[in-house]
Design a protein around this motif. Structure first.
Motif, PDB file in Angstrom:
ATOM      1  N   ASP A 555      30.365  18.350  -8.580  1.00 56.60           N
ATOM      2  CA  ASP A 555      31.369  18.317  -7.523  1.00 56.60           C
ATOM      3  C   ASP A 555      30.749  17.524  -6.378  1.00 56.60           C
ATOM      4  O   ASP A 555      30.005  18.059  -5.551  1.00 56.60           O
ATOM      5  CB  ASP A 555      31.727  19.738  -7.079  1.00 56.60           C
ATOM      6  CG  ASP A 555      32.885  19.759  -6.083  1.00 56.60           C
ATOM      7  OD1 ASP A 555      33.158  18.694  -5.475  1.00 56.60           O
ATOM      8  OD2 ASP A 555      33.483  20.831  -5.902  1.00 56.60           O
ATOM      9  N   ASP A 556      31.020  16.211  -6.366  1.00 54.40           N
ATOM     10  CA  ASP A 556      30.370  15.348  -5.385  1.00 54.40           C
ATOM     11  C   ASP A 556      30.789  15.676  -3.959  1.00 54.40           C
ATOM     12  O   ASP A 556      30.028  15.455  -3.002  1.00 54.40           O
ATOM     13  CB  ASP A 556      30.674  13.883  -5.699  1.00 54.40           C
ATOM     14  CG  ASP A 556      30.044  13.447  -7.010  1.00 54.40           C
ATOM     15  OD1 ASP A 556      28.963  13.980  -7.338  1.00 54.40           O
ATOM     16  OD2 ASP A 556      30.631  12.602  -7.716  1.00 54.40           O
ATOM     17  N   VAL A 557      32.021  16.204  -3.788  1.00 53.36           N
ATOM     18  CA  VAL A 557      32.484  16.553  -2.445  1.00 53.36           C
ATOM     19  C   VAL A 557      31.682  17.742  -1.915  1.00 53.36           C
ATOM     20  O   VAL A 557      31.232  17.746  -0.766  1.00 53.36           O
ATOM     21  CB  VAL A 557      33.995  16.884  -2.465  1.00 53.36           C
ATOM     22  CG1 VAL A 557      34.448  17.344  -1.088  1.00 53.36           C
ATOM     23  CG2 VAL A 557      34.789  15.659  -2.915  1.00 53.36           C
ATOM     24  N   ALA A 558      31.488  18.742  -2.765  1.00 47.36           N
ATOM     25  CA  ALA A 558      30.732  19.928  -2.345  1.00 47.36           C
ATOM     26  C   ALA A 558      29.236  19.748  -2.537  1.00 47.36           C
ATOM     27  O   ALA A 558      28.464  20.665  -2.242  1.00 47.36           O
ATOM     28  CB  ALA A 558      31.208  21.145  -3.124  1.00 47.36           C
ATOM     29  N   ASP A 559      28.846  18.580  -3.033  1.00 52.01           N
ATOM     30  CA  ASP A 559      27.425  18.281  -3.267  1.00 52.01           C
ATOM     31  C   ASP A 559      26.794  19.332  -4.176  1.00 52.01           C
ATOM     32  O   ASP A 559      25.693  19.830  -3.906  1.00 52.01           O
ATOM     33  CB  ASP A 559      26.669  18.200  -1.936  1.00 52.01           C
ATOM     34  CG  ASP A 559      25.301  17.519  -2.097  1.00 52.01           C
ATOM     35  OD1 ASP A 559      25.161  16.733  -3.051  1.00 52.01           O
ATOM     36  OD2 ASP A 559      24.407  17.788  -1.288  1.00 52.01           O
TER      37      ASP A 559
END
Length: 627
Positions: A555-559
């Motif tokens: 989840d690149d947004v939530a790292d």
């Protein structure tokens, strides 16, 4: 035995059990399994089956539960012939008028397709968007030609099932000559089996996104009827030559298996806010073939007490799943529909071919140690294995058709695009997911060079040990790409390992007929070609998709990284302890226990964000023990 096909040893599944044929590696007929289906070997060509539960240095290191060694007949003791006929009846399977099947090819009874399920085109396939504006042009006519080339059958049909039957023969003899003895064995077997499951259930469940809700939710649930018919044809030709101190053998075995499946299921879906119901038809066919050649020799040098065994064994296997068909109708306000919510109807072609070449040398010598008989063993092996894999999938878009619920309607000429020759926005259309590039296509190969040394000797009067060490250099390369084409590998290394695998076995004789055995060994479980790949393989019956372990899940947004795509081998430490008492008439009483510790075991994990998608991942450490 699991499903009458696969051997599970010490509570461990397929991944940790290995099958070898005549002491050498062999490829299986199931790309989803590590071990071989035992039912494919007719009993009239088998000499014996040995189950090795504990590792020793001369065995391959990539097993933990056990090694199943199938020995094929080579040299008959005397002239022998055998004929057999068999039949089987199950009231739940046979002579059922509601049995499900579909019309296949003329050669299905021989275990292979005659071209009835051939792909309508693998090249020069126009996209629908490119022909929509000019359906009467060259590309538009080609598009219609491809549609008309599909086999029109999409519906499972009901008819009366037959009972199981089989027949076969084997014949062998030896011919004494002046200085040598010649031997030969021939065998043939044919088996036909039918299975039918009434109200079979497939379900998939998952946790809610709400952490306070701990009950599993129903994501998908299917219940319906499912029929399968299977044909297995096998043949063996073996020749042997024996002298006073040597023995040479050539064995050729061919196995051909064809399996046809058909099912009709009611379907309930409730996944990520989408709730719908309907029914689906599945049609599948799989043909599998395996050809193995074994050339080996055994030599005894009596004066020097050396023994030499060498083996060379190539295997060619092929798996083809031509034209698997899937269609699902849903009901929306009493109107039948096929849309994105139900899932696109699909037609799938899957091809897998594999070449396996193994060479093995074993050398042993007897000697005396402290006045007792002892043996030293050493040798090595080299294996090359290559797999070509490809899935070609057509997604079907049913545009503006009034549906009756009979899946055969989708490919009736009057329902193909363009509808009535002039309605350019209606009719059955396709999209070829493998054009212009195919992410579900890869080539992979591995090499495994191994060497070992071991000894068996008595340290004390009542204490005997068998100790050894095996070294394996394993290399695997991969050519393929991910689904988006952003990662492309061209013969890149995906595994490069040097492993050292010690083994130690101690036998202490309490009395003349009682022993205590204790052993330790280190083994390994490596990812399969399918697991260390970018392949995405959908099962149209269960609705589940296998995702290769090289895909990164984050989840690149939530790292947050759920999986980094770096699948590695599992190391296993094995400890065994057994007490045994030998009785008269070959009877034995034993009590045993075992313990296994797993480092980075590979397990199939469901995606958090893509329900219905499963991926092999390393999931920490684990252990298993039993008796």
């Amino acid at each position: 035995m699991e499903g009458g096909k696969y051997v599970y040893v010490r509570g461990l599944g397929d991944r940790y059990t290995k099958t070898i044929l005549n002491g050498v590696d062999i490829t299986g007929l199931d790309p989803d399994r590590n071990t071989m289906q035992l039912y494919i070997f007719p009993t009239n060509i088998i000499d014996n089956i040995m189950v090795h539960k504990s590792f020793s240095a001369e065995l391959p290191a990539d097993f933990t539960g056990g090694v199943i060694d199938i020995a094929i007949m080579d040299f008959p003791d005397q002239k022998k012939g055998n004929l057999f006929l068999s039949s089987g009846y199950n009231p739940d399977f046979h002579f059922r008028r509601d049995y499900l099947t579909y019309n296949g090819g003329m050669t299905d009874f021989l275990g292979f397709d005659d071209g009835t399920r051939a792909i309508p085109g693998a090249t020069d396939l126009p996209f629908f968007a490119s022909v929509l504006g000019n359906p009467t042009g060259e590309q538009g006519l080609r598009y219609r030609e491809v549609l008309e080339s599909f086999n029109p059958a999409m519906a499972a049909i009901r008819q009366t099932s037959l009972m199981d039957y089989g027949f076969g023969a084997s014949f062998g003899n030896q011919i004494p000559l002046k200085k040598v003895t010649l031997g030969f064995n021939f065998g043939f077997s044919y088996k036909s089996n039918t299975e039918f499951y009434k109200n079979a259930e497939y379900g998939r469940y998952g946790l809610s996104n709400d952490p306070d809700v701990t009950d599993l939710e129903v994501r998908e649930f299917q219940v319906g009827d499912f029929g399968a018919s299977s044909v297995l044809v096998s043949g063996l030709a073996g020749f042997a030559l024996k002298t006073l101190h040597s023995k040479y053998r050539v064995n050729v075995i061919h196995l051909q298996n064809g399996e046809s499946k058909a099912g009709i299921f009611d379907y309930e879906g409730s996944d990520q806010g989408s709730i719908f119901s309907g029914y689906q038809h599945n049609l599948e066919y799989s043909q599998r073939s395996l050809t193995n050649i074994l050339i080996d020799g055994k030599h005894s040098f009596n004066r020097s007490k050396w023994d030499l065994v060498w083996k060379l064994s190539p295997t060619i296997s092929s798996i083809k799943d031509p034209d698997a068909r899937f269609v699902r109708y849903i009901t929306d306000n009493s109107v039948l529909k096929i849309n994105t919510e139900s899932g696109f109807s699909e037609r799938i072609w899957r091809n897998l071919s594999e070449i396996n070449l193994i060479g093995v040398v074993h050398i042993s010598r007897e000697f005396k140690f402290r006045g007792e008989k002892a043996v030293i063993n050493f040798g090595g092996s080299y294996g090359y294995k290559e797999r070509d894999f490809m899935i070609r999938k057509f997604m079907l878009n049913i545009r503006n058709l009034t549906l009756t619920g009979d899946p055969d309607e989708l490919f009736r000429p009057e329902n193909l695009w363009p509808l009535n020759g002039n309605n350019y926005t209606s009719g059955t259309t396709y999209e070829a997911g493998f054009i212009p590039s195919n992410p579900n296509q890869f080539n992979a190969y591995s090499t495994n060079a191994a060497g070992y040394a071991s000894t068996e000797l008595s340290l004390l009067k009542n204490l005997r040990i068998i100790a050894g060490v095996r070294v394996e250099k394993y290399l695997q390369r991969y050519t393929g790409q991910n689904q988006l084409g952003t990662i492309v590998l061209d013969n890149d290394k995906v595994m490069d390992e040097l492993g050292i695998f010690p083994s130690f076995n101690m036998i202490y004789s309490i009395t003349a007929n009682q022993n205590i055995r204790a052993s330790y060994a280190k083994t390994i479980a490596r990812p399969s070609f399918k697991e260390i790949s970018f392949a995405e393989i959908a099962d149209p019956i269960s609705g589940r998709t296998f995702v290769g372990g090289m895909f990164r899940d984050a989840d690149d947004v939530a790292d947050k990284i759920f999986w980094d795509g770096n699948l590695t081998s599992s190391d296993i430490h094995n400890v065994d302890l057994r007490w045994e008492i030998f009785q008269r008439d070959a009877q034995m009483i034993s009590v045993s226990g075992f313990y296994k510790y797993f480092i980075r075991p590979i397990e199939i994990v469901q995606y958090e964000s893509q329900t219905g998608s499963f991926q092999p991942r390393n999931v920490g450490n684990g252990q298993v023990f039993g008796s």
